[in-house]
Each structure stands twice: as C-alpha cells, then as structure tokens.
Design an enzyme around this catalytic site. Structure first.
Site, mmCIF file in Angstrom:
data_model
loop_
_atom_site.group_PDB
_atom_site.id
_atom_site.type_symbol
_atom_site.label_atom_id
_atom_site.label_comp_id
_atom_site.label_asym_id
_atom_site.label_seq_id
_atom_site.Cartn_x
_atom_site.Cartn_y
_atom_site.Cartn_z
ATOM 1 C CG ASP A 139 83.870 29.848 -53.101
ATOM 2 O OD1 ASP A 139 82.711 29.392 -53.081
ATOM 3 O OD2 ASP A 139 84.781 29.408 -52.369
ATOM 4 C CG ASP A 165 88.654 32.574 -55.027
ATOM 5 O OD1 ASP A 165 87.588 31.935 -54.959
ATOM 6 O OD2 ASP A 165 89.446 32.649 -54.083
#
Length: 309
Positions: A166, A136
């Site tokens: 991600d 992230d």
C-alpha cells in the site's frame, strides 16, 4: 515579494536545519519563499506548514527519519501510521524539486507502516523527487471520516516512488506523470500492493498514473496494482508500462463485497509483460480512448494548472 533562504550543514547558509528555516517564515507573510537546500542528509522530523514555498534541492538532498507505526510514542502506546511520517506537508501551494524523502525504519516485515511523506494540502507538486520506504511510503491525506482534512490536489512529475505494501495511499486527487513506481522484493508469493486509495464518495478522481513505469525485481505475478482502503477508491493507469511482477488479475478487492459496485479501477493502453487486459478482475474497467478525456490534468485539477509547471 519573493525571498530566498539557503540551508546547509556547513554553516555558510541562512540556516543549518530546514525546520528552523520554515519556522522563521511569518505566519501571515505574503509572496513566495524559496528554500535552497544544499546537498546533505537532513535527519529531521519535518512539518512544512507554511504556504507558498518552493523547496529546491541542490545536489543530493535527503530528508530522512526512522519512526514507524509500532514504535512506542510518548505515552508508551504505538505511535500509529500517521505519526510515523518523516515529513509532513500541510501548507498549500508548495513545490519541491530534486529532493529525496525517506523513511529508514526498515523492512515492512520488521517495522510495519513507516511513512516517508504525508501530504494534506492543495496545489502541492513534486518534480524529480524520490520517495523511499517500504510499507505506506507516500500518504496523501487521511480518509475523510477519520479527521477534518483537505486532501487536495497533488502532482508528481518524473518522480521515483519505492515501497511494497500500500505504498501510495490516501484520499487526495493525485496525478503521477512519467514516474517510476518501484515495488520492493519481499521474497513472498504476494509481494505487495502499489496503491490503497481512500477516495471520498464526493470526489470524481483519486489517483491517476500517466505514462509511468512499474518496475520490480520481485517474482512474476506477485504484486497487485491496488486495493481499496475505502469503498469509493478510484485509481486509473493510462499508457503505463508494467513489469512482469504485476498480477494477471491486476486488482484486489480487500475482501470487500461492495468493491464491484463502488470502486472505480481502470486501465487504458497498458504495455509490457504485466499488461493482461483479458485477465483483469471482472469488476474493474478496461477503458476506451474516449474515456481518457476524463483523466487529463485539466479534468482532474481544473483549468488553472500554473502550480504544476
């Protein structure tokens, strides 16, 4: 009216800390403020909440912090992904040049989610910047149903973005031009996912990568181009070079049965050992040249592109 503030640790500028400089700007001030940040490591948890700013790094400028999602917050509970960000940008019309945004919490296997930069603002551009983290790294607007937000237009040019799981995610419309997208090697069979878009259903465009280079020293066939954080995720790669770490099927559906009908994942002109158009997931799209007209800067951001220049 434009004004310039200089920030350095030596005590010879207007401020020694960047947050202090930002806080000094009047809430309702007019004109642009240029923040000249001289070389150094600025260990501050930053909130850049004033509009019409230009942040110019002189030499190697690092904005760093080390919070992470599982770290206990003030009340003892885990602080969560959103609170882990090293830097927050919530002011519109901001441009950053030659700055490294970094979260030093550590490997995703140990720290989990740890955001280097969170952006929830319109007309925010980055040129020659780096974004360094693991899971992230770059958070571009929370999903619409979670909170009131703007998740506006964000532009990245000649930037370097590194992470594993991600690591480019959120609800903004974001355009990445000639950027290096670096997937970290976790030594796993699946090393990660580059994107996790949460594009709202009413947005035509989510993430667009144009002439970017997807790089890694991870094993071949071990990294996905993306997976849908929300059902209407939209992500497109145009004329990008892809290393062999990219999985042949390209995309993951995150075990969502609706992915085939609601998600828009597309590619055009992919090259390199990770480009396998014949093997991509059947529910994704191999675009034609005529389709790319819908993913130009003008198509994504509108006619006024002065803020990207």
């Amino acid at each position: 009216m434009k004004r310039t503030l200089t920030i350095n640790h030596a005590g010879t500028g207007d401020f020694a800390l960047l947050q202090a400089a930002i806080d000094s700007i009047p809430e309702n001030g007019s004109g642009e403020t240029v923040l000249v940040i001289e070389a150094g490591v600025y260990r501050e948890k930053l909130c850049i909440n004033k509009p019409n700013l230009r942040l110019c790094g002189k030499g190697e400028v690092r904005l760093v912090y080390d919070d992470y999602a599982l770290k206990p917050g003030a009340g003892g509970s885990p602080m969560g992904t959103f609170a882990s960000a090293s830097t927050y940008i919530t002011g519109d019309n901001i441009r950053a040049e030659n700055i490294i945004f970094e979260n030093r919490a550590g490997k995703s296997s140990e720290a989990g989610q740890a955001v280097a930069l969170y952006v929830d603002a319109d007309k925010v551009s980055f040129v020659d910047c780096s974004f360094l983290g693991a899971q992230d790294t770059l958070y571009l607007g929370r999903p619409k149903e979670e909170t009131r937000n703007s998740s506006g237009r964000n532009y990245f040019e000649r930037c370097r973005i590194a992470g594993d799981i991600d690591f480019i995610f959120g609800s903004a419309t974001a355009y990445f031009e000639e950027c290096a997208i670096i997937s970290l090697n976790q030594g796993r069979e699946i090393n990660g996912y580059i994107t996790a878009a949460a594009t709202p259903a009413d947005k035509e465009t989510g993430f667009v990568f144009h002439r970017c280079r997807l790089l890694s020293d991870a094993a071949a066939d071990s990294v996905y181009l993306g997976r849908p954080w929300r059902d209407y995720a939209r992500t497109v790669f145009l004329d990008c070079w892809m290393g062999g770490h990219i999985r042949r099927e390209g995309w993951h559906d995150w075990d969502k049965s609706s992915a085939g009908t609601t998600v828009f994942y597309g590619e055009y002109g992919s090259a390199g050992p990770g480009a396998h158009p014949e093997a991509r997931a059947a529910w994704t799209r191999l675009l034609k040249q005529a389709d790319t007209a819908g993913f130009t800067l003008e198509a994504c951001f509108g006619a006024d592109l002065s803020w990207t220049l």
